[in-house]
Scaffold this motif. Sequence first.
Motif, PDB file in Angstrom:
ATOM      1  N   ARG A  22       2.402   1.815  -3.452  1.00  0.00           N
ATOM      2  CA  ARG A  22       1.389   2.309  -4.389  1.00  0.00           C
ATOM      3  C   ARG A  22       1.064   3.769  -4.123  1.00  0.00           C
ATOM      4  O   ARG A  22       0.883   4.556  -5.056  1.00  0.00           O
ATOM      5  CB  ARG A  22       0.131   1.451  -4.279  1.00  0.00           C
ATOM      6  N   ASP A  32       0.833  -1.206   0.000  1.00  0.00           N
ATOM      7  CA  ASP A  32       0.000   0.000   0.000  1.00  0.00           C
ATOM      8  C   ASP A  32       0.866   1.254   0.000  1.00  0.00           C
ATOM      9  O   ASP A  32       0.567   2.234  -0.711  1.00  0.00           O
ATOM     10  CB  ASP A  32      -0.914   0.017   1.227  1.00  0.00           C
ATOM     11  N   LYS A  39       3.966   5.829  -5.454  1.00  0.00           N
ATOM     12  CA  LYS A  39       3.901   5.942  -6.915  1.00  0.00           C
ATOM     13  C   LYS A  39       2.809   6.923  -7.336  1.00  0.00           C
ATOM     14  O   LYS A  39       2.991   7.707  -8.261  1.00  0.00           O
ATOM     15  CB  LYS A  39       3.637   4.572  -7.526  1.00  0.00           C
ATOM     16  N   LYS A  40       1.692   6.861  -6.631  1.00  0.00           N
ATOM     17  CA  LYS A  40       0.590   7.753  -6.952  1.00  0.00           C
ATOM     18  C   LYS A  40       0.983   9.208  -6.718  1.00  0.00           C
ATOM     19  O   LYS A  40       0.664  10.089  -7.513  1.00  0.00           O
ATOM     20  CB  LYS A  40      -0.625   7.378  -6.093  1.00  0.00           C
TER      21      LYS A  40
END
Length: 337
Positions: free
Chosen positions: A296, A293, A299-300
Motif C-alpha cells: 500500500r 502495508d 502504491k501510494k
Amino acid sequence: MDIICSFRMEATLVANTFIDEYMANASGEYVKVYLYLLRHQQDAVSIEQIADALNHTESDVKRALAYWEKLGALQKKTVSQDGLEQKGDKVREVVAEERQESTASPSGSTALAKRNLYSQEQVNQLAEDEDFTQLLYIAQKYMNKVFTPRECEVFAYLYDGLHMPAELLEYLVEYCVQGGHTSIRYIETVGLNWHERGLCTVEMARAYASGFTKDSFAVMRCFGLTDRKPGDAEKQMIEKWFSAYGFSREVVLEACNRTLEAIHSPSFRYADKILSEWKKAGVRTVRDITLLDEKRQEKKSNRAVKKAVNQFHNFEQRSTDYDAMMLDQVKSWIGQG
C-alpha cells in the motif's frame, strides 16, 4: 517475641515466593534460620534454642530475624524476655504462585484478601459430607493430581464457607482446567469472583463465563474494557474474527491496536472493518499485514510520483513568440532613428 511466618506450608514445604523472590539475596545463615522457624512454626522456641540447633551465635539469630522482619517474611508481634515463640494459629500464608494467571483472571476479588483459611480440622469435619467428598474426588480427577491440604482448604471454604453448590464448584474446576488453568490460586480467584457476582447455579456461571473465553478476554483487555464482559453484538464479532475468519489472536489484537491508534477509543465496528479488509486481502499472519502495508505504501508513493509527472507534462506552454517581438522592437527603433 512472637513472630508470624509469612509462608505457612504443610510438611515444612517452602513457598515458591520465598525461593523466587527472597532466598537468592539472603545469606545461607539467614536462610537456615527461616527454614528452622518454618519447621517449628507450631512450637515455642527461643533465640538460644535456634542458635544451638543451627550452630549460630544468638547475635547471628537476632540479625537473621531482623533481616526477615524488614523484608516482611516474618512479622514480629510482641517481644518478651523469654525469647521467640511462634503460634500456629497466627501464621498467615502469602501465596504468589500463578501471579500472572491471577491478574489475568476475569476479575480480581477483594474477598480473596479478606477471607480466613479453613483449618485442617474444619476440612476433616466435612469428611462425612458426601457431596463434598465427591466434589474433591471429581476435582482431583479433572486436575489430574492428589490435593494438598491447602487445596482441600480452598474447596472447603468455597463449599462450606460461601455455600457454593458442589455442582457449581465442579463446573468451576472444569471451566478453569479447560481454559488451561490448574493453579488453585486461579481457581480460588474465579470462584470468589463468581460468588461476589451472585452466580449460584451452573447455568448462571456458564452464561457469565461464555463472555470470557481466552480470546474474548484478550480483546477486552486490549481495548481496556476489563470491567465488563462483551455484549451480544461484540461477542458475535469476536466469534467471527476467530472462528469464521480464522484469525490468530496476534492478528486480531493488531487490528484492535490500530483501532485505538486511529480513533483513540475502543470500537468493535472499526476493528471489524480492518479485519474484514484483511480477510479479503488474504491476510493470515502479522507478516502478511506487514507485506500488505508495504504494498500500500508503494502504491501510494507511485501515485504521488505519477501525479507530479502529470502536473509537469500538463503545464500549459506559453504561445508568445519572444524572438518576433524583439525583431519588431528593433525595427521600431530603426524607423525612429
